[in-house]
Design an enzyme around this catalytic site. Structure first.
Site, PDB file in Angstrom:
ATOM      1  N   GLU A   1       9.875  15.233  15.743  1.00  0.00           N
ATOM      2  CA  GLU A   1      10.250  15.113  14.332  1.00  0.00           C
ATOM      3  C   GLU A   1       9.437  16.143  13.538  1.00  0.00           C
ATOM      4  OE1 GLU A   1       9.033  11.513  12.121  1.00  0.00           O
ATOM      5  OE2 GLU A   1      11.089  11.466  11.399  1.00  0.00           O
TER       6      GLU A   1
ATOM      7  N   THR B   1       5.822   7.171  13.942  1.00  0.00           N
ATOM      8  CA  THR B   1       5.849   6.338  15.147  1.00  0.00           C
ATOM      9  C   THR B   1       4.422   6.079  15.624  1.00  0.00           C
ATOM     10  OG1 THR B   1       8.029   7.149  15.718  1.00  0.00           O
ATOM     11  CG2 THR B   1       6.727   6.240  17.527  1.00  0.00           C
TER      12      THR B   1
ATOM     13  N   GLU C   1       9.956   0.767  10.585  1.00  0.00           N
ATOM     14  CA  GLU C   1      10.970   1.808  10.398  1.00  0.00           C
ATOM     15  C   GLU C   1      10.243   3.131  10.583  1.00  0.00           C
ATOM     16  OE1 GLU C   1      12.768   4.655   9.219  1.00  0.00           O
ATOM     17  OE2 GLU C   1      12.822   3.882   7.168  1.00  0.00           O
TER      18      GLU C   1
ATOM     19  N   LYS D   1       0.850  -1.197   0.000  1.00  0.00           N
ATOM     20  CA  LYS D   1       0.000   0.000   0.000  1.00  0.00           C
ATOM     21  C   LYS D   1       0.884   1.243   0.000  1.00  0.00           C
ATOM     22  CE  LYS D   1      -1.985   2.743   3.005  1.00  0.00           C
ATOM     23  NZ  LYS D   1      -1.983   3.984   2.220  1.00  0.00           N
TER      24      LYS D   1
ATOM     25  N   CYS E   1      13.386  10.457   7.341  1.00  0.00           N
ATOM     26  CA  CYS E   1      13.325   9.961   8.712  1.00  0.00           C
ATOM     27  C   CYS E   1      14.677  10.052   9.401  1.00  0.00           C
ATOM     28  CB  CYS E   1      12.806   8.529   8.727  1.00  0.00           C
ATOM     29  SG  CYS E   1      13.620   7.477   7.530  1.00  0.00           S
TER      30      CYS E   1
ATOM     31  N   GLY F   1       2.998   3.454  13.531  1.00  0.00           N
ATOM     32  CA  GLY F   1       3.783   2.253  13.833  1.00  0.00           C
ATOM     33  C   GLY F   1       3.250   1.553  15.084  1.00  0.00           C
TER      34      GLY F   1
HETATM   35  P1  NDP Z   1       1.815   7.937   8.327  1.00  0.00           P
HETATM   36  O1  NDP Z   1       2.595   7.138   9.274  1.00  0.00           O
HETATM   37  O2  NDP Z   1       0.403   8.236   8.624  1.00  0.00           O
HETATM   38  O3  NDP Z   1       1.819   7.270   6.876  1.00  0.00           O
HETATM   39  C1  NDP Z   1       2.661   6.242   6.449  1.00  0.00           C
HETATM   40  C2  NDP Z   1       1.858   5.163   5.730  1.00  0.00           C
HETATM   41  O4  NDP Z   1       0.960   4.533   6.650  1.00  0.00           O
HETATM   42  C3  NDP Z   1       0.969   5.685   4.610  1.00  0.00           C
HETATM   43  O5  NDP Z   1       0.903   4.730   3.584  1.00  0.00           O
HETATM   44  C4  NDP Z   1      -0.366   5.816   5.306  1.00  0.00           C
HETATM   45  O6  NDP Z   1      -1.470   5.814   4.426  1.00  0.00           O
HETATM   46  C5  NDP Z   1      -0.369   4.576   6.161  1.00  0.00           C
HETATM   47  N1  NDP Z   1      -1.303   4.614   7.276  1.00  0.00           N
HETATM   48  C6  NDP Z   1      -1.891   5.695   7.858  1.00  0.00           C
HETATM   49  N2  NDP Z   1      -2.698   5.300   8.858  1.00  0.00           N
HETATM   50  C7  NDP Z   1      -2.639   3.954   8.908  1.00  0.00           C
HETATM   51  C8  NDP Z   1      -3.254   2.971   9.730  1.00  0.00           C
HETATM   52  N3  NDP Z   1      -4.073   3.303  10.719  1.00  0.00           N
HETATM   53  N4  NDP Z   1      -2.968   1.675   9.497  1.00  0.00           N
HETATM   54  C9  NDP Z   1      -2.134   1.314   8.513  1.00  0.00           C
HETATM   55  N5  NDP Z   1      -1.526   2.207   7.702  1.00  0.00           N
HETATM   56  C10 NDP Z   1      -1.759   3.515   7.901  1.00  0.00           C
HETATM   57  O7  NDP Z   1       2.588   9.282   8.082  1.00  0.00           O
HETATM   58  P2  NDP Z   1       1.942  10.687   7.662  1.00  0.00           P
HETATM   59  O8  NDP Z   1       1.868  10.706   6.215  1.00  0.00           O
HETATM   60  O9  NDP Z   1       0.667  10.965   8.385  1.00  0.00           O
HETATM   61  O10 NDP Z   1       3.019  11.678   8.220  1.00  0.00           O
HETATM   62  C11 NDP Z   1       2.920  12.126   9.570  1.00  0.00           C
HETATM   63  C12 NDP Z   1       4.283  12.260  10.176  1.00  0.00           C
HETATM   64  O11 NDP Z   1       4.913  10.997  10.219  1.00  0.00           O
HETATM   65  C13 NDP Z   1       5.236  13.121   9.378  1.00  0.00           C
HETATM   66  O12 NDP Z   1       5.065  14.454   9.673  1.00  0.00           O
HETATM   67  C14 NDP Z   1       6.558  12.588   9.818  1.00  0.00           C
HETATM   68  O13 NDP Z   1       6.941  13.189  11.020  1.00  0.00           O
HETATM   69  C15 NDP Z   1       6.290  11.129  10.053  1.00  0.00           C
HETATM   70  N6  NDP Z   1       6.688  10.283   8.913  1.00  0.00           N
HETATM   71  C16 NDP Z   1       7.801   9.522   9.055  1.00  0.00           C
HETATM   72  C17 NDP Z   1       8.231   8.772   7.983  1.00  0.00           C
HETATM   73  C18 NDP Z   1       9.445   7.944   8.066  1.00  0.00           C
HETATM   74  O14 NDP Z   1       9.995   7.586   7.047  1.00  0.00           O
HETATM   75  N7  NDP Z   1       9.881   7.564   9.234  1.00  0.00           N
HETATM   76  C19 NDP Z   1       7.545   8.779   6.704  1.00  0.00           C
HETATM   77  C20 NDP Z   1       6.335   9.561   6.679  1.00  0.00           C
HETATM   78  C21 NDP Z   1       5.965  10.293   7.756  1.00  0.00           C
HETATM   79  P3  NDP Z   1      -2.096   7.208   3.915  1.00  0.00           P
HETATM   80  O15 NDP Z   1      -1.026   7.880   3.154  1.00  0.00           O
HETATM   81  O16 NDP Z   1      -3.213   6.748   3.097  1.00  0.00           O
HETATM   82  O17 NDP Z   1      -2.503   7.965   5.162  1.00  0.00           O
END
Ligand code: NDP
Length: 510
Positions: A418, A267, A287, A213, A321, A270
């Site tokens: 972050e 997180t 991660e 996804k 990240c 996660g």
């Molecule tokens: P998310 O953790 O929400 O998104 C990452 C992935 O998880 C996307 O594919 C998202 O889908 C999906 N997701 C969202 N909610 C769920 C759920 N309940 N169950 C399963 N999968 C889910 O990150 P955000 O885009 O909301 O970003 C928010 C913050 O997270 C950022 O500001 C940053 O600080 C951090 N972040 C960290 C990352 C890293 O690499 N460590 C990467 C991205 C963000 P969808 O896009 O459809 O919401």
């Protein structure tokens, strides 16, 4: 300590695009410097109006016909409408993946799986420009990064893991490696294609099938990858791509037909995913976020360090990240280093991601821009001192100026949370022990950087840092052969290198 004296509101967007950039003189002044526009042509990309899900080797619409729009963050224009998967579609995709594992992929000899992976790598290289342009359009990252970093590295991961597919007995001597089955993979928007490659390449090399996804703001390169799978004649169902909202991601995580979950993202999500997997025998790797310390000692090559600091925090708009978002500078050189940094910031070009001169592109989404703006405002309110170069931002699109905060206290939100944006918080230290204490004083533990002339000091610091990756006299270097992952709230498990295979196999003693 005091905040900005004049206007304490943080600007989001300012004057028109296309104005002059500048050339630092080394004394805080800058000569205006005109760059001719150098736009990358978009016509290599054929955008479809509508994209389907990729399930069982075919493009299909969502079971309820639902779609969502994906937007170019640099122009705020809709690029395409994409099928929005439902839990029913997730079920279909997991079943397709199970069938593919049982019928063909799971029992295919490693050398045959390798051929497919090599083929995918080659096609990605052949279509590299198409991938790079599409990635920049959908995510907002500068073309020079998608062209020179994301796409080549993504292909390199397929090359690398293709090499392992028929050598698993050497990766795990004395043991037989069996695939786990179906891997559910959820990826974020900051490196859409690269995160796909990090996840899919080792999974396939080890004989698993996948349902992936992508993030809702960046589904397009994953769907172009679906096209590559078809071009490579990958057996149907080995790779399934299901764009959709977070909730649908959770129905994938909790699906009973899934054997392993791999997640990269926040997180917060996660934690939810860990709960979703708890009590099952599914494998899990997470991660998550980071708040890396980039530590500069007084014997470091300062000009080189400045480049490393800039690369550490302004690469990919800081939406990384492992970004070096906390700069720890030894007190005796702090003023010199900050002056050099400010000079360097005045030469950074912010603007059109498809312009080959652009250093900092668009923030991925309006929501992320709002988050960055809010956190930067908190830095000002809490008393840190804000510096932003006087660069012009495009009138439309989600842009944010490269930002540097001095007078930062460890208690400030900008030193703890972050931000995931082009925002650097500068703190100082006097002794190596103080640097270690401050560096480790975070809930995260993903990465760190050390700048010093002394090899022995590098080794000492590395042994004390609670961070999965520590770079010495460089930052943000990635290689498919090198494992990557975190401690503490940055998650667990490693991706990349031989370690990356481990999460996708069940080992049996011979
Ligand atoms: P998310 O953790 O929400 O998104 C990452 C992935 O998880 C996307 O594919 C998202 O889908 C999906 N997701 C969202 N909610 C769920 C759920 N309940 N169950 C399963 N999968 C889910 O990150 P955000 O885009 O909301 O970003 C928010 C913050 O997270 C950022 O500001 C940053 O600080 C951090 N972040 C960290 C990352 C890293 O690499 N460590 C990467 C991205 C963000 P969808 O896009 O459809 O919401």
């Amino acid at each position: 300590m005091h905040g900005m004296s004049t206007d304490a509101r943080v600007p989001v967007a300012a004057s028109p695009a296309g104005a002059a950039s500048s050339w630092g003189l080394g004394d805080g002044q800058a000569i205006p410097w005109e760059y001719a526009p150098a736009p990358e042509a978009r016509d290599i990309v054929t955008l479809k109006e509508r994209y389907g899900l990729f399930i069982g080797g075919r493009e299909v619409q969502a079971s309820d016909g639902g779609t969502f729009a994906t937007v170019d963050p640099a122009t705020e224009q809709v690029l395409a409408h994409v099928a929005k998967a439902t839990p029913q579609d997730i079920d279909k995709a997991v079943r397709a993946a199970r069938r593919a594992g049982a019928r063909s992929w799971g029992s295919l000899p490693g050398r045959e799986r390798a051929k497919y992976l090599f083929r995918i790598a080659r096609i990605m290289q052949e279509r590299a420009r198409e991938f790079a342009v599409l990635e920049s359009m959908d995510s907002g990252k500068p073309i020079k990064e998608s062209r020179d970093v994301d796409v080549p590295l993504a292909a390199a991961h397929f090359w690398y893991y293709a090499g392992w597919a028929d050598k698993l007995e050497y990766a795990f001597p004395g043991r037989t490696a069996h695939p786990l089955g179906v891997a559910a993979q959820i990826i974020p928007w900051n490196f859409p294609l690269l995160m796909l490659a990090w996840k899919i390449a080792p999974a396939l090399a080890a004989g698993n099938t996948v349902v992936l996804k992508p993030a809702s703001t960046t589904p397009l390169t994953a769907l172009l990858f679906a096209d590559v799978c078809q071009q490579a004649d990958l057996p149907p169902g080995v790779v399934n791509i299901v764009p959709g909202p977070g909730a649908v991601g959770m129905s994938l995580v909790t699906h009973r037909g899934v054997d392993k979950v791999a997640f990269t993202g926040s997180t917060e999500i996660g934690r939810l995913i860990a709960k979703g997997v708890a009590g099952t025998d599914k494998g899990l790797t997470l991660e998550l976020g980071g708040k890396a310390a980039n530590i500069v000692f007084d014997d470091a090559p300062l000009d080189q360090a400045v480049e490393g600091i800039v690369n550490g925090i302004y690469f990919n708009q800081g939406e990384v990240c492992c970004a070096g978002s906390r700069l720890l500078v030894q007190e005796s050189i702090a003023d010199t280093l900050i002056d050099k940094l400010k000079d360097r910031l005045s030469t950074i070009r912010v603007g059109d991601p498809l312009d080959k001169n652009t250093d900092v592109g668009a923030i991925n989404s309006k929501a992320q821009l709002e988050k960055i703006t809010e956190l930067v405002q908190s830095g000002v309110d809490e008393g840190a001192e804000l510096y932003q170069p006087a660069c012009d931002l495009p009138e439309r699109g989600y842009f944010f100026r490269p930002t540097l905060f001095t007078n930062v206290a460890q208690s400030h939100r900008i030193a703890r949370e972050e931000i995931f944006g082009p925002v650097l918080s500068v703190l100082t230290f006097r002794t190596p022990d103080e640097a270690i204490e401050k560096a480790n004083n975070t809930a995260y533990g993903l990465s760190a950087g050390i700048w010093t002339d002394k090899g022995s000091r590098i080794l000492h610091m590395v042994s004390k840092m609670r961070a999965g990756v520590v770079w010495a006299n460089t930052f943000n270097r990635f290689d498919p052969t090198s494992p990557f992952g975190g401690y503490k709230e940055s998650g667990f498990g490693r991706e990349g290198g031989m370690h990356g295979l481990y999460a996708y196999v069940r080992l049996e003693d011979r």
